[in-house]
Design an enzyme around this catalytic site. Structure first.
Site, PDB file in Angstrom:
ATOM      1  N   LYS A  93       0.835  -1.104   0.045  1.00 21.22           N
ATOM      2  CA  LYS A  93      -0.244   0.140   0.040  1.00 21.22           C
ATOM      3  C   LYS A  93       0.858   1.245   0.163  1.00 21.22           C
ATOM      4  O   LYS A  93       1.557   1.674   0.898  1.00 21.22           O
ATOM      5  CB  LYS A  93      -1.004  -0.103   1.055  1.00 21.22           C
ATOM      6  CG  LYS A  93      -1.755   1.090   1.024  1.00 21.22           C
ATOM      7  CD  LYS A  93      -2.432   1.642   2.424  1.00 21.22           C
ATOM      8  CE  LYS A  93      -1.705   2.527   2.895  1.00 21.22           C
ATOM      9  NZ  LYS A  93      -1.385   3.762   2.030  1.00 21.22           N
ATOM     10  N   GLU A 103       9.607   1.149  10.775  1.00 31.88           N
ATOM     11  CA  GLU A 103      10.717   1.970  10.510  1.00 31.88           C
ATOM     12  C   GLU A 103       9.938   3.536  10.767  1.00 31.88           C
ATOM     13  O   GLU A 103       9.270   3.908   9.654  1.00 31.88           O
ATOM     14  CB  GLU A 103      11.260   2.172   8.724  1.00 31.88           C
ATOM     15  CG  GLU A 103      11.957   0.751   8.707  1.00 31.88           C
ATOM     16  CD  GLU A 103      13.222   0.790   9.442  1.00 31.88           C
ATOM     17  OE1 GLU A 103      13.948   2.050  10.009  1.00 31.88           O
ATOM     18  OE2 GLU A 103      14.117  -0.197   9.337  1.00 31.88           O
ATOM     19  N   GLU A 131       9.735  16.031  15.043  1.00 31.47           N
ATOM     20  CA  GLU A 131      10.142  16.021  13.711  1.00 31.47           C
ATOM     21  C   GLU A 131       9.887  17.273  12.893  1.00 31.47           C
ATOM     22  O   GLU A 131       8.808  17.197  12.394  1.00 31.47           O
ATOM     23  CB  GLU A 131       9.752  14.474  13.165  1.00 31.47           C
ATOM     24  CG  GLU A 131      10.526  14.006  11.938  1.00 31.47           C
ATOM     25  CD  GLU A 131      10.066  12.789  11.685  1.00 31.47           C
ATOM     26  OE1 GLU A 131       9.041  12.340  11.671  1.00 31.47           O
ATOM     27  OE2 GLU A 131      10.754  12.063  10.813  1.00 31.47           O
ATOM     28  N   CYS A 173      13.638  10.857   7.211  1.00 28.19           N
ATOM     29  CA  CYS A 173      13.504  10.572   8.562  1.00 28.19           C
ATOM     30  C   CYS A 173      14.905  10.648   9.225  1.00 28.19           C
ATOM     31  O   CYS A 173      15.233  10.718  10.273  1.00 28.19           O
ATOM     32  CB  CYS A 173      12.966   8.941   8.686  1.00 28.19           C
ATOM     33  SG  CYS A 173      13.929   7.945   7.537  1.00 28.19           S
TER      34      CYS A 173
END
Ligand code: NAD
Length: 494
Positions: free
Chosen positions: A191, A267, A398, A301
């Site tokens: 997906k 992750e 983040e 990331c």
């Protein structure tokens, strides 16, 4: 910095490429038209819809799992050498189609073409690496300590896998999961992120051309990720969930996976510290900072989130990075000389503005950038901001955008404490010319990966992954294939 004007028209080569990208769901080796309103894929540099594609329903998701389950035994029984050669063919085809994949990623995700090319290289390496690993799946064999039998330890494919990928690296995040899964002998349902599904659809076509049998790889873009994913994750035929994305979504998926005690790889998000000591080679630190911060427009990331710089070099470091940032050209990633593209959507732009506002309200100073320019597309000026105060959202969250935020420290212990003051633990960067200090930092900074005097660590041959709330498991390296294998022990009495 220069902001380049973007044209809203598609160039002929762009329109021609988009016309060649499949627009269906890929289930059991067949392309299917969807049954509900399509997903509209936008060019983030212009905000314009560039393609409409099929939008999977929960029923489509289960049919994709049916196909993966039906193909599982035959694929697991396919000789490792055959699986390896199919992956190697996929690697070769990707090199042939490099220009198409690079342009497609720039169109749907926004990164400059040179970076998109870099992602084709990086993403392709997972196909090559795992084509090599497919034939090296081995076990152990030996006498038991009692001397009464032989212990055989072997590795088996875990079975059908569900792979969920994010939008920031549309090709590499897919190959980093699909290649080890196929190498291990697992079938998959993928997906892709709804914002960037085109690269994955184009890649499905490539895999079919490389000889991947029907049903081994199934692709289901959807605008309703949760309702499509829940029944797949709850289905007892599914044996593994591998997710790359944000930590909050990862937590939800882990809870769902708990119901069937599903194998998972996660992750998740990062909040990388970038520590510059007073003895660092500042040229290298500045070069590393540019890569670690502005690659992928800060939407990685592994992006450096918090620059923790020794007080004696902080001013000089800030001056030099500001000079570099002011030389950037911001614009559509297809345009010549553009080094910084748009953010993925308008929410990302609003989030940058909010982070800057919060930091400034607490006493930080903007040295360059700080605003969203006027005009089409989802742009935000690359920004350098200093004197960021403890408690600022810039240090906690983040950032996922082009904001370089600097704080200072005076002792090594302070640097370690600052680096570790986050629930994330994906990667850390340290710049020092003192090897002993570098080694101490590697030991003390609590992350799954470290860059010593470098701003880029990713490599298909290395184990990528985090500790703390940055995730579980590793992708790439010798470790990557084991995420898709389960260990079986057999005792054969003497
Ligand atoms: P996201 O978590 O919003 O979405 C990731 C994927 O999950 C998408 O495909 C999305 O459709 C899907 N999703 C969202 N909600 C879901 C649900 N309830 N059930 C099932 N699927 C769901 O993340 P994003 O914005 O696409 O990507 C950015 C995030 O990904 C950042 O946090 C970044 O750090 C992280 N990331 C991590 C790595 C890594 O290797 N650690 C690599 C790239 C990106």
């Amino acid at each position: 910095m220069t902001i380049v004007d973007t044209t809203t028209e598609l160039a002929p080569n762009e329109a021609e490429l988009l016309a060649r990208v499949p627009d269906g769901l890929f289930i059991g080796g067949r392309w299917e038209a969807g049954t509900r309103d399509p997903i509209e894929v936008q060019d983030p540099a212009t905000g314009r819809v560039i393609k409409r594609i099929a939008n999977a329903t929960p029923e489509d998701g289960i049919r994709a799992l049916d196909a993966a389950a039906a193909a599982a035994d035959a694929w697991a029984a396919t000789a490792p050498r055959v699986r390896a050669e199919i992956l190697r063919r996929a690697f070769d085809l990707l090199q042939e189609r490099r220009a198409d994949f690079a342009l497609l990623m720039t169109l749907e995700m926004g990164k400059p073409l040179a970076e998109a090319n870099g992602e084709v290289t990086y993403g392709g390496e997972f196909l090559r690496w795992f084509s090599e690993e497919a034939v090296r799946i081995s076990g152990r064999f030996g006498q038991n300590p009692e001397g009464t039998g032989t212990m055989v330890v072997s590795q088996r494919p875990v079975g059908p896998c569900y792979l969920i990928t994010p939008w920031n690296f549309p090709l590499a995040m897919a190959t980093r999961k699909i290649a080890p899964a196929l190498a291990a002998g697992c079938t998959v349902v993928v997906k892709p992120a709804e914002l960037t599904p085109l690269t994955t659809l184009f890649f499905a076509q490539l895999l079919a051309d490389a000889g991947v049998p029907d049903g081994v790889v199934n692709i289901i873009p959807t605008s309703t990720a949760r309702t499509v994913s829940e029944p797949i994750i709850a289905d007892p035929r599914l044996r593994k969930l591998s997710f790359t994305g944000s930590t909050p979504v990862g937590r939800t998926l882990l809870a769902q996976a708990g119901q069937n005690v599903l194998r998972t790889s996660m992750e998740l998000g990062g909040n990388a510290p970038f520590v510059v000591f007073d003895d660092a080679d500042l040229d290298k630190a500045v070069e590393g900072a540019m890569l670690a911060k502005f690659r992928n427009i800060g939407q990685a990331c592994t992006a450096a989130n918090r620059f923790i710089v020794h007080e004696s070099v902080a001013e000089e470091f800030a001056r030099r990075v500001t000079e570099k940032v002011q030389a950037f050209r911001v614009g559509r990633g297809t345009d010549d000389g553009v080094t910084i593209g748009p953010l993925i959507d308008d929410r990302a732009v609003a989030s940058m503005a909010k982070l800057v506002e919060d930091a400034v309200s607490r006493g930080a100073r903007v040295l360059t950038g700080g605003n969203a320019p006027e005009g089409d597309g989802f742009f935000f000026e690359p920004t350098v901001i200093v004197d960021v105060q403890p408690g600022s959202e810039l240090l906690r969250e983040e950032i996922f955008g082009p904001i370089l935020a600097i704080t200072t420290f005076s002792t090594e212990d302070e640097a370690v404490a600052a680096a570790n003051s986050t629930e994330y633990g994906l990667v850390g960067y340290v710049f020092t010319q003192d090897l002993a200090r570098g080694q101490r930092m590697i030991d003390r900074v609590d992350t799954g990966m470290m860059g010593l005097n470098t701003g880029l660590v990713s490599n298909a041959a290395a184990p990528f992954g985090g500790v703390k709330q940055s995730g579980l498991g590793r992708e790439g390296g010798l470790e990557g294939i084991h995420e898709y294998l389960s260990t079986k022990y057999t005792l054969i009495p003497a």
